[in-house]
Design a protein around this motif. Structure first.
Motif, short mmCIF file in Angstrom:
data_model
loop_
_atom_site.label_atom_id
_atom_site.label_comp_id
_atom_site.label_asym_id
_atom_site.label_seq_id
_atom_site.Cartn_x
_atom_site.Cartn_y
_atom_site.Cartn_z
N UNK A 53 -5.02 9.24 6.50
CA UNK A 53 -5.12 8.13 5.55
C UNK A 53 -4.75 8.67 4.18
N UNK A 54 -3.81 8.00 3.52
CA UNK A 54 -3.34 8.46 2.22
C UNK A 54 -3.61 7.38 1.18
N UNK A 55 -4.32 7.72 0.13
CA UNK A 55 -4.62 6.81 -0.98
C UNK A 55 -3.60 7.05 -2.08
N UNK A 56 -3.02 5.99 -2.61
CA UNK A 56 -1.96 6.16 -3.61
C UNK A 56 -1.91 5.00 -4.59
N UNK A 57 -1.27 5.27 -5.71
CA UNK A 57 -0.96 4.24 -6.71
C UNK A 57 0.53 3.92 -6.69
N UNK A 58 1.28 4.67 -5.90
CA UNK A 58 2.74 4.56 -5.88
C UNK A 58 3.24 3.80 -4.66
N UNK A 59 4.09 2.82 -4.89
CA UNK A 59 4.73 2.10 -3.79
C UNK A 59 5.96 2.91 -3.39
N UNK A 60 5.72 3.89 -2.52
CA UNK A 60 6.77 4.82 -2.11
C UNK A 60 6.75 4.99 -0.61
N UNK A 61 7.76 5.64 -0.10
CA UNK A 61 7.81 5.96 1.32
C UNK A 61 6.54 6.72 1.69
N UNK A 62 5.93 6.39 2.81
CA UNK A 62 4.65 6.99 3.22
C UNK A 62 4.78 8.50 3.37
N UNK A 63 4.12 9.27 2.51
CA UNK A 63 4.24 10.73 2.59
C UNK A 63 3.54 11.33 3.81
N UNK A 64 2.70 10.54 4.46
CA UNK A 64 2.01 11.01 5.67
C UNK A 64 2.61 10.41 6.95
N UNK A 65 3.75 9.75 6.83
CA UNK A 65 4.40 9.17 7.99
C UNK A 65 3.73 7.91 8.52
N UNK A 66 2.86 7.30 7.73
CA UNK A 66 2.12 6.11 8.17
C UNK A 66 3.05 4.93 8.43
N UNK A 67 2.70 4.16 9.43
CA UNK A 67 3.40 2.91 9.74
C UNK A 67 2.52 1.70 9.43
N UNK A 68 1.27 1.95 8.97
CA UNK A 68 0.35 0.90 8.57
C UNK A 68 0.11 1.01 7.07
N UNK A 69 0.22 -0.11 6.37
CA UNK A 69 0.07 -0.15 4.92
C UNK A 69 -1.04 -1.13 4.55
N UNK A 70 -1.99 -0.66 3.78
CA UNK A 70 -3.08 -1.50 3.28
C UNK A 70 -2.84 -1.77 1.81
N UNK A 71 -2.78 -3.06 1.47
CA UNK A 71 -2.55 -3.50 0.09
C UNK A 71 -3.86 -4.07 -0.44
N UNK A 72 -4.37 -3.45 -1.51
CA UNK A 72 -5.61 -3.94 -2.10
C UNK A 72 -5.38 -4.19 -3.59
N UNK A 73 -6.33 -4.83 -4.23
CA UNK A 73 -6.26 -5.09 -5.68
C UNK A 73 -5.06 -5.95 -6.06
#
Length: 149
Positions: free
Chosen positions: A73-93
């Motif tokens: 699970x990667x927490x980020x402020x950047x809308x960028x390519x998933x640095x952990x190879x994730x295929x699931x994206x959680x959009x909050x706030x």
């Protein structure tokens, strides 16, 4: 095209609802990126995920901890390519992403008790539908998440 689920929170906060969704994500053998709206939110969520008791283990990281490729699970402020190879994206706030075509599933969690957040979620729904994504709408009910038509 992504499958995008809109999650209308009516009984809990995003921070309270995320652990169960993330637990299911990890149980399905998937990785996740959580796009946060502020440094304060990211820090609070980081703490909450470490202290979460159900599920009791949600391994995660952020730019502050590094080792992105090793983080489920990667927490980020950047809308960028998933640095952990994730295929699931959680959009909050109220965050949106220009990278919806690069994920299998997106989860848009919004506060149903905030009229501004609901209106913004409706706009994101319209945009996602126009983009050809498969959409679903979930609302918290007395027994948990209920899929609505």
């Amino acid at each position: 095209m992504a499958e995008i689920g809109f999650y209308h929170l009516t009984r809990t906060t995003t921070q309270d609802a995320l652990p169960a969704l993330l637990g299911r994500t990890l149980s399905a053998g998937q990785r996740a990126v959580i796009l946060c709206g502020s440094e304060d939110r990211l820090a609070a969520l980081d703490t909450a995920l470490w202290q979460c008791q159900n599920p009791d283990w949600l391994p995660h990281g952020s730019a502050a901890t590094g080792y992105a490729a090793q983080q489920p699970i990667w927490l980020t402020l950047q809308d960028e390519e998933a640095p952990n190879g994730a295929r699931f994206l959680f959009l909050i706030d109220g965050m949106s992403s220009a990278r919806l075509d690069n994920v299998d599933r997106a989860f848009d969690l919004f506060d149903g008790n905030d009229g501004t957040a609901v209106a913004a979620a409706r706009q994101r729904w319209v945009s996602a539908k126009a983009g050809g994504h498969t959409l679903s709408y979930w609302q918290q009910g007395p027994q948990g998440w209920e899929r609505k038509q």
